[in-house]
Design a protein around this motif. Sequence first.
Motif, mmCIF file in Angstrom:
data_model
loop_
_atom_site.group_PDB
_atom_site.id
_atom_site.type_symbol
_atom_site.label_atom_id
_atom_site.label_comp_id
_atom_site.label_asym_id
_atom_site.label_seq_id
_atom_site.Cartn_x
_atom_site.Cartn_y
_atom_site.Cartn_z
ATOM 1 N N GLY A 172 24.785 -8.095 23.141
ATOM 2 C CA GLY A 172 25.249 -8.186 21.762
ATOM 3 C C GLY A 172 25.220 -9.589 21.195
ATOM 4 N N SER A 173 24.165 -10.345 21.512
ATOM 5 C CA SER A 173 24.059 -11.723 21.008
ATOM 6 C C SER A 173 24.101 -11.761 19.492
ATOM 7 C CB SER A 173 22.760 -12.367 21.504
ATOM 8 O OG SER A 173 22.755 -12.485 22.904
ATOM 9 N N THR A 174 24.725 -12.802 18.946
ATOM 10 C CA THR A 174 24.805 -12.963 17.488
ATOM 11 C C THR A 174 23.774 -13.964 16.977
ATOM 12 O OG1 THR A 174 26.535 -14.645 17.798
ATOM 13 C CG2 THR A 174 27.248 -12.378 17.434
ATOM 14 N N ASP A 175 22.990 -14.560 17.897
ATOM 15 C CA ASP A 175 21.925 -15.465 17.465
ATOM 16 C C ASP A 175 20.589 -14.740 17.607
ATOM 17 O OD1 ASP A 175 21.489 -15.361 20.159
ATOM 18 O OD2 ASP A 175 21.610 -17.522 20.512
ATOM 19 N N GLU A 176 19.498 -15.461 17.795
ATOM 20 C CA GLU A 176 18.164 -14.866 17.833
ATOM 21 C C GLU A 176 17.647 -14.648 19.254
ATOM 22 O OE1 GLU A 176 16.464 -13.777 15.112
ATOM 23 O OE2 GLU A 176 18.382 -14.233 14.122
ATOM 24 N N THR A 177 18.562 -14.444 20.201
ATOM 25 C CA THR A 177 18.139 -14.244 21.596
ATOM 26 C C THR A 177 17.156 -13.090 21.732
ATOM 27 O OG1 THR A 177 20.211 -15.133 22.483
ATOM 28 C CG2 THR A 177 18.934 -13.708 23.924
ATOM 29 N N LEU A 178 17.500 -11.931 21.198
ATOM 30 C CA LEU A 178 16.644 -10.751 21.335
ATOM 31 C C LEU A 178 15.306 -10.939 20.635
ATOM 32 C CD1 LEU A 178 16.204 -7.843 22.277
ATOM 33 C CD2 LEU A 178 17.309 -7.074 20.160
ATOM 34 N N GLN A 179 15.350 -11.411 19.386
ATOM 35 C CA GLN A 179 14.106 -11.571 18.634
ATOM 36 C C GLN A 179 13.202 -12.627 19.257
ATOM 37 O OE1 GLN A 179 13.315 -9.464 16.039
ATOM 38 N NE2 GLN A 179 11.291 -10.382 16.409
ATOM 39 N N THR A 180 13.789 -13.675 19.790
ATOM 40 C CA THR A 180 13.003 -14.710 20.464
ATOM 41 C C THR A 180 12.259 -14.125 21.651
ATOM 42 O OG1 THR A 180 14.594 -16.423 19.827
ATOM 43 C CG2 THR A 180 13.114 -16.942 21.651
ATOM 44 N N ALA A 181 12.929 -13.265 22.425
ATOM 45 C CA ALA A 181 12.289 -12.621 23.576
ATOM 46 C C ALA A 181 11.222 -11.629 23.128
ATOM 47 C CB ALA A 181 13.339 -11.921 24.431
ATOM 48 N N ILE A 182 11.496 -10.881 22.067
ATOM 49 C CA ILE A 182 10.521 -9.913 21.545
ATOM 50 C C ILE A 182 9.238 -10.615 21.124
ATOM 51 C CG2 ILE A 182 10.041 -8.365 19.601
ATOM 52 C CD1 ILE A 182 12.958 -7.442 19.758
ATOM 53 N N ASP A 183 9.384 -11.712 20.401
ATOM 54 C CA ASP A 183 8.215 -12.448 19.915
ATOM 55 C C ASP A 183 7.433 -13.093 21.061
ATOM 56 O OD1 ASP A 183 9.015 -11.762 17.379
ATOM 57 O OD2 ASP A 183 9.987 -13.669 16.956
ATOM 58 N N VAL A 234 13.412 -17.936 26.774
ATOM 59 C CA VAL A 234 11.982 -17.871 27.095
ATOM 60 C C VAL A 234 11.683 -18.646 28.366
ATOM 61 C CG1 VAL A 234 9.655 -18.469 26.310
ATOM 62 C CG2 VAL A 234 11.308 -17.511 24.693
ATOM 63 N N GLU A 235 12.265 -19.834 28.484
ATOM 64 C CA GLU A 235 12.059 -20.670 29.666
ATOM 65 C C GLU A 235 12.501 -19.936 30.925
ATOM 66 O OE1 GLU A 235 10.740 -24.604 30.853
ATOM 67 O OE2 GLU A 235 10.770 -23.641 28.904
ATOM 68 N N ASN A 236 13.629 -19.270 30.860
ATOM 69 C CA ASN A 236 14.154 -18.589 32.035
ATOM 70 C C ASN A 236 13.362 -17.343 32.394
ATOM 71 O OD1 ASN A 236 16.937 -19.684 33.173
ATOM 72 N ND2 ASN A 236 16.837 -20.150 31.007
ATOM 73 N N ILE A 237 12.964 -16.573 31.402
ATOM 74 C CA ILE A 237 12.151 -15.385 31.691
ATOM 75 C C ILE A 237 10.804 -15.801 32.281
ATOM 76 C CG2 ILE A 237 10.930 -13.436 30.658
ATOM 77 C CD1 ILE A 237 13.267 -13.088 28.749
ATOM 78 N N ASN A 238 10.234 -16.868 31.766
ATOM 79 C CA ASN A 238 8.974 -17.361 32.329
ATOM 80 C C ASN A 238 9.126 -17.700 33.807
ATOM 81 O OD1 ASN A 238 6.861 -17.320 30.401
ATOM 82 N ND2 ASN A 238 7.822 -18.997 29.279
ATOM 83 N N GLY A 239 10.250 -18.319 34.153
ATOM 84 C CA GLY A 239 10.501 -18.635 35.548
ATOM 85 C C GLY A 239 10.608 -17.388 36.404
ATOM 86 N N LEU A 240 11.256 -16.346 35.872
ATOM 87 C CA LEU A 240 11.423 -15.103 36.622
ATOM 88 C C LEU A 240 10.110 -14.354 36.805
ATOM 89 C CD1 LEU A 240 14.724 -13.783 34.970
ATOM 90 C CD2 LEU A 240 14.478 -14.856 37.204
ATOM 91 N N LEU A 241 9.208 -14.508 35.868
ATOM 92 C CA LEU A 241 7.935 -13.786 35.928
ATOM 93 C C LEU A 241 6.982 -14.329 36.993
ATOM 94 C CD1 LEU A 241 7.317 -13.327 32.098
ATOM 95 C CD2 LEU A 241 7.600 -11.470 33.764
ATOM 96 N N HIS A 242 7.285 -15.500 37.531
ATOM 97 C CA HIS A 242 6.356 -16.131 38.471
ATOM 98 C C HIS A 242 7.002 -16.349 39.844
ATOM 99 C CE1 HIS A 242 4.687 -17.194 34.486
ATOM 100 N NE2 HIS A 242 3.524 -17.057 35.102
ATOM 101 N N LEU A 243 7.871 -15.444 40.247
ATOM 102 C CA LEU A 243 8.494 -15.545 41.561
ATOM 103 C C LEU A 243 7.530 -15.085 42.650
ATOM 104 C CD1 LEU A 243 12.091 -14.214 40.800
ATOM 105 C CD2 LEU A 243 11.253 -16.568 40.779
#
Length: 475
Positions: free
Chosen positions: A95-106, A73-82
């Motif tokens: 193919g992450s095995t943790d909650e990377t995708l769901q964290t971004a979706i939420d 989330v921190e990194n995407i936020n940085g990319l959104l404000h270039l």
Amino acid sequence: MSELILVIFEYIFLSYAILIVIHYLVLAIIALFELRKVVRENKLAQYKSLMVSERVPLVSIVAPAFNEEKTIVENINGLLHLRYSKYEIIVVNDGSTDETLQTAIDAFDLVKVDFALDSVLDYKPIRGIYRSNQETYANLIIVDKENGGKSDALNAGISIAKGQYFMTIDVDTIIDPYVIQYLIKPFFEYTDTKVIATGGTIRVANSCEFRKGHLLNVNIPENFLARFQVLEYNRAFLLSRLAWKKLNGMVLISGALGMFDRDLVLKCGGYSTETVGEDMELIIRMRRYMYDRDEKHKVILVPHPMSWTEVPEDWRIFGRQRSRWTRGLIDCLITHRRMWFNPRYKVVGLFSMPTVILYEWFAPVIQILGIFYFTYLVIIDHVNWPFFLVLLLFVYLFGIAFSTWALLCDHFAYHQYKSTKHIVRLLIIAWIEAFTFNLINSFFSLKGNFEYFFKKNRSDWGKMSRTGFVTIKKP
């Protein structure tokens, strides 16, 4: 061991030490003049027009992500404000095995959408493509695919990208809001030669403070292993790579931050999935492609501090990383061995690659052999102590001077570490790294050599973990 053999070994080690000193001294001098030129030109540059103009080319940002739920989330936020008028963000969840995708979706209100795919590159099947319901995130695309490794994820992102140029970043990297402007500018500056790729300097983010993907305060890492890497990164980017940029001999753009001509990358076949040194291998292959067609080209390093990445703080994780880097290096060099000492490939073939072989591939091997050889001489009581101590002191002091030179260049050019306490702490590290960090780093590099030649799965990345960035919430 006969006297003659002992003398031969002594001359080999002495010659190698002298060559290393000369090599890095020349690079330091070249880098100093190039840094002065770049800083002067940067002060005169007009970046505002690149920020607001609608005539600038579309840039696609491709960021592979694997098990990055702590920083996604921190990194995407940085990319959104270039600060750039036309760009798209493509985050590839490999193919992450943790909650990377769901964290971004939420976090970004993402929904699955239909997306037309047409690519000449190969990659693992895509399971879904997501866009946000919110207009604020209209330029954000999340690609969810089966795990195929970083190169595979990059190829998937490049295939979806619409931009004339694409920028790759590691998702654990925080970047400057003006990063696209810095990296795209060299593509338009040269009229008599083609710029095929540009790269930025990488700084150590550990213990620095961030808010919503933006750097607030630069600090020296609290962790000692991370502090050693601050010095290492400074030397690599501000001295070695900047000098090779001046000589037009760069063979590496860090995978953590680089911009590329998309059409040329597609012609070259994209990233190789057969190596863990995919960033170096692509640059060498692109340069080889251009040289084989007698096309003038350049690879540019922009030394301005524009990206901050989390480095390992655990010795085991650090060891896996350095072993992987060594395996990737050897693989790239052997794959493109036809370029070695080949005048067809000019500076790259005659100087860059032989230098990498001698001072990066062979260096840890020679260093460890030297230690064993010295131990043998001590056992047989055959050490010329005055000669040995003078040589050791000379090499040791040169290493300190080289690190200090890099720190001073960084301080006067960019003034990132503003506190005198920070500079002093880094200088202390410079005095102790020769007998600590350098030896351990050489051991892991030697381990990488062994794994490359004797391990079956030499493309294994090894398990990595993140501690996450120091995030300061808005008061």
